[in-house]
Write a protein that holds these residues in place. Structure first.
Motif, PDB file in Angstrom:
ATOM      1  N   UNK A  31      38.267  78.728  52.988  1.00  0.00           N
ATOM      2  CA  UNK A  31      39.148  79.508  53.698  1.00  0.00           C
ATOM      3  C   UNK A  31      38.897  79.432  55.276  1.00  0.00           C
ATOM      4  N   UNK A  32      39.265  78.879  55.868  1.00  0.00           N
ATOM      5  CA  UNK A  32      39.024  78.115  57.365  1.00  0.00           C
ATOM      6  C   UNK A  32      39.782  79.296  58.501  1.00  0.00           C
ATOM      7  N   UNK A  33      40.671  80.902  57.978  1.00  0.00           N
ATOM      8  CA  UNK A  33      41.050  81.258  58.536  1.00  0.00           C
ATOM      9  C   UNK A  33      42.581  80.915  59.348  1.00  0.00           C
ATOM     10  N   UNK A  34      42.983  82.238  59.936  1.00  0.00           N
ATOM     11  CA  UNK A  34      44.186  82.234  60.235  1.00  0.00           C
ATOM     12  C   UNK A  34      44.359  81.780  61.631  1.00  0.00           C
ATOM     13  N   UNK A  35      43.040  80.844  62.612  1.00  0.00           N
ATOM     14  CA  UNK A  35      43.752  80.642  63.649  1.00  0.00           C
ATOM     15  C   UNK A  35      43.128  79.070  63.420  1.00  0.00           C
ATOM     16  N   UNK A  36      43.750  78.756  64.776  1.00  0.00           N
ATOM     17  CA  UNK A  36      43.600  76.280  64.950  1.00  0.00           C
ATOM     18  C   UNK A  36      41.746  76.618  65.043  1.00  0.00           C
ATOM     19  N   UNK A  37      40.542  75.308  64.600  1.00  0.00           N
ATOM     20  CA  UNK A  37      39.552  74.851  64.247  1.00  0.00           C
ATOM     21  C   UNK A  37      39.285  74.036  65.323  1.00  0.00           C
ATOM     22  N   UNK A  38      38.735  73.539  66.226  1.00  0.00           N
ATOM     23  CA  UNK A  38      39.125  73.184  66.706  1.00  0.00           C
ATOM     24  C   UNK A  38      37.643  71.589  66.463  1.00  0.00           C
ATOM     25  N   UNK A  39      37.774  70.135  65.866  1.00  0.00           N
ATOM     26  CA  UNK A  39      36.622  69.575  66.024  1.00  0.00           C
ATOM     27  C   UNK A  39      36.859  68.702  66.212  1.00  0.00           C
ATOM     28  N   UNK A  40      35.836  67.617  66.090  1.00  0.00           N
ATOM     29  CA  UNK A  40      35.218  66.267  67.277  1.00  0.00           C
ATOM     30  C   UNK A  40      34.729  65.434  65.992  1.00  0.00           C
ATOM     31  N   UNK A  41      35.373  63.939  65.926  1.00  0.00           N
ATOM     32  CA  UNK A  41      34.689  63.294  65.017  1.00  0.00           C
ATOM     33  C   UNK A  41      33.822  62.483  65.868  1.00  0.00           C
ATOM     34  N   UNK A  42      32.905  61.630  65.789  1.00  0.00           N
ATOM     35  CA  UNK A  42      32.533  61.164  66.126  1.00  0.00           C
ATOM     36  C   UNK A  42      32.482  59.555  65.444  1.00  0.00           C
ATOM     37  N   UNK A  43      32.988  59.026  66.035  1.00  0.00           N
ATOM     38  CA  UNK A  43      33.449  57.053  65.999  1.00  0.00           C
ATOM     39  C   UNK A  43      32.631  56.269  65.910  1.00  0.00           C
ATOM     40  N   UNK A  44      31.818  56.890  66.613  1.00  0.00           N
ATOM     41  CA  UNK A  44      30.854  54.903  67.535  1.00  0.00           C
ATOM     42  C   UNK A  44      30.678  54.086  66.276  1.00  0.00           C
ATOM     43  N   UNK A  45      29.973  54.289  65.151  1.00  0.00           N
ATOM     44  CA  UNK A  45      30.025  53.898  63.754  1.00  0.00           C
ATOM     45  C   UNK A  45      30.917  52.503  63.507  1.00  0.00           C
ATOM     46  N   UNK A  46      31.853  52.204  64.517  1.00  0.00           N
ATOM     47  CA  UNK A  46      33.528  51.963  64.329  1.00  0.00           C
ATOM     48  C   UNK A  46      32.948  51.381  65.647  1.00  0.00           C
ATOM     49  N   UNK A  47      32.725  51.156  66.611  1.00  0.00           N
ATOM     50  CA  UNK A  47      32.530  50.259  67.557  1.00  0.00           C
ATOM     51  C   UNK A  47      33.037  48.821  67.532  1.00  0.00           C
ATOM     52  N   UNK A  48      33.280  47.965  67.912  1.00  0.00           N
ATOM     53  CA  UNK A  48      34.081  47.072  68.387  1.00  0.00           C
ATOM     54  C   UNK A  48      34.505  46.179  67.266  1.00  0.00           C
ATOM     55  N   UNK A  49      34.948  47.616  65.969  1.00  0.00           N
ATOM     56  CA  UNK A  49      35.652  47.152  64.607  1.00  0.00           C
ATOM     57  C   UNK A  49      37.108  47.283  64.391  1.00  0.00           C
ATOM     58  N   UNK A  50      37.819  47.026  63.358  1.00  0.00           N
ATOM     59  CA  UNK A  50      39.254  47.399  63.608  1.00  0.00           C
ATOM     60  C   UNK A  50      39.228  48.994  62.379  1.00  0.00           C
TER      61      UNK A  50
END
Length: 279
Positions: A31-50
């Motif tokens: 349970x994370x509650x009944x409001x929106x929970x923002x999140x940022x995910x780092x995808x730098x490991x996939x730079x230069x790739x599909x």
């Protein structure tokens, strides 16, 4: 994610082999509650790739759970703050309803918390993931009865980890137990310190000048010897690769454009973008 603590889990998964295998890059459970929970995910490991991305929701052992995803976007790095996952594993004793926890920042503002766990079965295990921005935090585990979670009434325990490093662990305490730790800066994301002690090594990178021109040499300073490198175009094609021996890379064969420098691409990879201008 709103409902019972056993409602299930939600993960963001990535694949760079056209869906043959998937790796979890972010997850939440319970349970994370009944409001929106923002999140940022780092995808730098996939730079230069599909890369392909998918959300994977897994239902739990109860009907009391709803998941919703909204406002998903991708952006090029620089302006956003990279957060680092910390993983809390709670092995409850016979009284989960006495257990709670929180993570507070250096201003004593609570940025994450949970419990008490009235609906959690005795002796069960719960895993929680939080993504923290660079900074110093204090993790506190509480027991309302004052006898910890081990060992008079069950063999409870807890572990807090980040990127394979154990930040805090235990189970035998009184009313509460606290540990202070630091998550490193986005440019040194693997740096985690606990009570002022560095617990993981980092691969520091400095690449200059940027843009590269004139003498056509890219100077690279890295904290690890015998580092391999790849230079990748913005279309994902490897245009140069080799061993970094003289701390310089001759880029004269490259056409003008934007590139990604990958250091140690087969191991603990680090990435740096640079521009090359033919003169």
């Amino acid at each position: 994610m709103y409902g019972a603590s056993t409602m299930g889990s939600l993960a963001l998964e990535a694949s760079n082999d056209n869906g043959a295998t998937w790796t979890s890059v972010w997850s939440k459970s319970g349970n994370q509650g009944n409001s929106w929970q923002p999140a940022t995910v780092d995808l730098s490991a996939y730079l230069g790739a599909t890369v392909q991305l998918r959300f994977n929701g897994v239902t739990g052992t109860t009907w009391q759970g709803d998941m919703a995803i909204d406002d998903v976007s991708l952006s090029e790095g620089g302006s956003q703050t990279t957060c680092t996952d910390v993983l809390l594993t709670l092995n409850f004793d016979n009284y989960p309803q006495e257990t709670s926890w929180q993570i507070a920042d250096s201003n004593n503002q609570v940025v994450a918390s949970g419990g008490t766990y009235d609906t959690q079965p005795d002796g069960s295990t719960l895993t929680i993931t939080e993504c923290l921005e660079p900074g110093t935090y204090t993790f506190t585990l509480n027991d309302t009865y004052g006898d910890g979670i081990c060992c008079a009434y069950g063999n409870g325990s807890y572990t807090l980890t980040s990127e394979g490093t154990t930040i805090a662990s235990g189970g035998s305490f009184g009313t509460s137990e606290a540990t202070t730790f630091t998550i490193g800066s986005p440019s040194a994301r693997s740096l985690v310190t606990i009570d002022g002690t560095i617990t993981t090594k980092q691969l520091e990178i400095s690449a200059f000048p940027n843009p590269v021109g004139k003498d056509r040499l890219l100077n690279v300073i890295v904290s690890k010897k015998d580092t391999s490198y790849e230079i990748v175009s913005i279309l994902g094609k490897i245009v140069m690769k080799g061993k970094l021996v003289q701390k310089t890379i001759n880029t004269s064969a490259l056409p003008s454009g934007l590139y990604i420098l990958k250091l140690n691409p087969g191991g603990e990879g680090k990435y740096k973008s640079f521009q090359f201008v033919q003169e």
